[in-house]
Design an enzyme around this catalytic site. Structure first.
Site, mmCIF file in Angstrom:
data_model
loop_
_atom_site.group_PDB
_atom_site.id
_atom_site.type_symbol
_atom_site.label_atom_id
_atom_site.label_comp_id
_atom_site.label_asym_id
_atom_site.label_seq_id
_atom_site.Cartn_x
_atom_site.Cartn_y
_atom_site.Cartn_z
ATOM 1 N N GLU A 17 77.532 29.454 59.705
ATOM 2 C CA GLU A 17 78.064 30.609 60.336
ATOM 3 C C GLU A 17 77.011 31.605 60.148
ATOM 4 O O GLU A 17 76.372 31.824 58.954
ATOM 5 C CB GLU A 17 79.380 30.958 59.629
ATOM 6 C CG GLU A 17 79.764 32.297 60.440
ATOM 7 C CD GLU A 17 81.107 32.912 59.766
ATOM 8 O OE1 GLU A 17 81.739 32.029 59.145
ATOM 9 O OE2 GLU A 17 81.635 33.809 60.321
ATOM 10 N N ARG A 35 81.035 20.864 46.978
ATOM 11 C CA ARG A 35 80.019 22.232 47.173
ATOM 12 C C ARG A 35 79.277 22.068 45.948
ATOM 13 O O ARG A 35 79.594 21.678 44.801
ATOM 14 C CB ARG A 35 80.955 23.451 46.846
ATOM 15 C CG ARG A 35 81.379 23.926 48.327
ATOM 16 C CD ARG A 35 82.043 25.297 47.920
ATOM 17 N NE ARG A 35 81.200 26.478 48.284
ATOM 18 C CZ ARG A 35 81.265 26.733 49.484
ATOM 19 N NH1 ARG A 35 82.040 26.088 50.440
ATOM 20 N NH2 ARG A 35 80.361 27.777 49.936
ATOM 21 N N LYS A 79 77.631 33.853 50.559
ATOM 22 C CA LYS A 79 77.145 34.460 51.610
ATOM 23 C C LYS A 79 77.731 35.969 51.199
ATOM 24 O O LYS A 79 76.979 36.965 51.178
ATOM 25 C CB LYS A 79 77.003 34.226 52.775
ATOM 26 C CG LYS A 79 76.002 32.873 53.102
ATOM 27 C CD LYS A 79 76.158 32.679 54.637
ATOM 28 C CE LYS A 79 77.225 31.886 54.883
ATOM 29 N NZ LYS A 79 77.140 31.167 56.109
#
Ligand code: ATP
Ligand code: MG
Length: 583
Positions: free
Chosen positions: A51, A275, A285
């Site tokens: 994204e 992850r 982020k």
């Protein structure tokens, strides 16, 4: 795709490339099994779907190495797809940085796509689902939707709007698109099962109204698809065979499959892996953006940041990051990796490639009383003992030198073998010197150390009498030295888990006040007068350093990428600790 692996391999004869070991992992096993059964006709197509709402971090590097690495290994293809379904947080700046970061890591995408490329198709499919009685427009507010959804232990309740006629749904959805309704007033939901044990299947939202300008489609749309509605269909449109994502999407997989099934489109499959979490590091982020916005760091590329732009500026190499990612592999459970392990791979790579130079961070002046006043000798120095092809260079030696303050003690403690009054040490590539006396200023601080040298030890070699010394130290000739700035880093956070805080605090409470130390008067050997930005060196005995973009002609700025292991610091710390223990 990966330049270190130019030849593509046929599926059956997949071979590990020579330089980067590829341990087995369960995702590869799934791909191998699919190749065996020819589930996708022997094709491997992956995608990396960031994204564009921030800069990539080392966690994304793990996903990139997996997505590109596995496709590469099986002669497949990888798309870069920007998952740009949230116009409020996304910017072109991020799109550009992400492309640069992927290339810097050494990967090349086949197709470049944006989820927004598919907005028209996604809209048509939504209409198709409405016509099939599989989607409806809901007027409940976001809060009501949450309330109606139920909990893990309680089933949800049907919305009063759930049984609207197909005609009414089509009409309302069209008017949502046309901009007739304000943000948040209506949504389009999939009609699945409000009693499903999986909350994601309780009539998930497909579209929301957002009157916001999109970085690519501008004001064309005022309804935007949700991640779950956009992602699988985008995969399907690109004929992605193996769509890897992180474990938090495991519960979304039934929904991913539901949309694909209802629409009868290409059956991409989602595979979840763990992850990356690293000690002393935040990989989110949103939180990294907060650090930038609140000024805790100088920007996304502050060398203390775990962003790819940050660690690149710090001096990490793409090879080191790829080796790290390949060696941690993937699994089905989340864990935490030691930051020290990443640093290990950085050291291992730089050890092979970084030229050695001599630099003094905290200078102490040494005068060699018996060395001729105006004499300069050019001493031979080895550029890289790990790489004979790197050759040698000349380093000037003269009567006045700088050594590290740490390499001299007027009153040496036990086990301290470096320079001290009466003690002889080796100057690397120079001579053996013996300390005669010190000169102090009126505050009692040592300003000069006076020594004598033994001409029979030129090059730092043992003299004919076979005399040995216990320490070798580095130095820089004062008259030839380059003035430089050096930036030394510690971890950005003091806690292994920066998210662990007292009530009422956020992670910024764990910021390390000593994460940056700036040294303004470092002295370097003259070969470092104008190094290229980004070049990496080993400063002998001090660590690996890379040239920062803040460098000015004649005054380089260096970032310490990673320290060498310092045995003395450990002994000293241990001694301190046992002192404290006694007291
Ligand atoms: P963040 O929380 O930092 O915003 P994200 O998962 O929302 O991360 P995306 O841009 O959506 O970020 O991620 C792109 C891809 O990278 C996804 O496939 C995602 O699963 C993967 N990814 C993100 N963070 C990590 C991580 N820490 N470890 C492994 N993969 C990650
Ligand atoms: Mg995200």
């Amino acid at each position: 795709m990966n330049p270190s692996n130019p030849q593509t391999h046929a599926a059956a004869s997949a071979q590990a490339p020579p330089t980067e070991a590829r341990p087995s992992n369960f995702v590869r096993d799934i791909i191998l099994a699919d190749l065996q059964t020819s589930k996708y006709g022997g094709r491997v197509q992956t995608r990396f779907p960031p994204e564009p709402n921030g800069y990539l971090h080392i966690g994304h590097a793990k996903a990139i190495c997996l997505d590109f690495g596995l496709a590469d290994e099986f002669g497949g293809h990888t798309n870069l797809r920007f998952d740009d379904t949230n116009p409020q947080k996304e910017e072109t700046e991020y799109v550009e940085s992400i492309m640069q970061d992927v290339k810097w890591l050494g990967f090349h995408w086949d197709g470049l796509f944006y989820a927004s490329d598919y907005f028209d198709q996604l809209y048509e499919w939504a209409v198709q689902l409405i016509k099939a009685g599989k989607a409806y427009v809901d007027d409940l507010s976001a809060d009501q939707i949450r309330e109606y959804r139920g909990t893990l232990t309680q089933p949800g309740k049907d919305s009063p709007y759930r049984n609207r006629s197909i005609e009414e749904n089509l009409n309302l959805f069209e008017r949502m698109r046309a901009g007739e309704f304000p943000d948040g007033s209506r949504v389009l939901r999939a009609k699945i099962d409000m009693a499903s044990p999986n909350l994601n299947m309780r009539d998930p939202v497909m579209y929301r109204i957002l009157h916001a300008e999109h970085h690519r489609t501008g004001n064309k749309w005022c309804i935007y698809p949700m991640y779950d509605y956009a992602h699988g269909q985008s995969d399907s449109l690109e004929k992605v065979t193996h769509s890897m994502c992180t474990l938090e999407f495991e519960d979304h997989r039934p929904l991913y499959n539901w949309f694909i099934q209802q629409l009868g489109i290409f059956p991409s499959q989602q595979i979840e892996f763990d992850r990356l979490n690293l000690t002393y590091t935040l990989l989110s982020k949103r939180k990294l953006l907060q650090l930038v916005q609140e000024g805790h760091v100088s920007g996304w590329d502050d060398p203390r940041m775990p962003t790819l732009v940050g660690i690149r500026r710090r001096g990490y190499t793409p090879e080191a990051i790829r080796n790290f990612c390949n060696s941690i592999g993937v699994s089905k459970t989340n864990g935490v990796i030691e930051l020290a392990m990443l640093e290990h791979f950085v050291r291992e790579d730089l050890n092979k490639r970084a030229p050695r130079v001599m630099a003094v961070l905290r200078p102490l002046k040494v005068v060699i009383d018996n060395y001729p006043e105006n004499q300069v000798e050019q001493m031979d120095a080895v550029n890289n003992p790990e790489d004979p092809r790197a050759g040698t260079r000349k380093v000037p030696f003269s009567r006045v030198l700088y050594i590290e303050q740490d390499d001299f003690r007027e009153n040496p403690p036990k086990q301290y073998y470096r320079l001290s009054p009466g003690r002889e040490v080796r100057l690397r590539y120079g001579y053996f010197i013996t300390c005669a006396n010190v000169v102090k200023n009126d505050k009692g601080e040592i300003v000069e150390v006076h020594c004598t040298y033994d001409p029979a030890t030129r090059g730092g070699n043992s003299p004919p009498d076979g005399r040995k010394v216990k320490a070798t130290i580095h130095w820089v000739a004062a008259a030839h030295a380059i003035d430089a700035e050096a930036r030394l880093y510690e971890t950005l956070f003091t806690k292994e888990d920066p998210n662990q805080t007292e009530a009422g605090q956020d992670f910024t409470a764990n910021l390390n006040p000593r994460s940056l130390e700036v040294i303004h008067d470092a002295r370097l050997e003259p070969s470092l007068a104008n190094p290229a930005v980004g070049e990496r060196y080993q400063f002998e005995r001090l660590g690996y350093f890379s040239v920062d973009r803040d460098s000015k002609p004649g005054r380089p700025v260096f970032n310490r990428t990673v320290a060498l292991k310092d045995t003395w610091a450990r002994i000293e710390k241990g001694a301190e600790r046992s002192q404290r223990g006694k007291g």
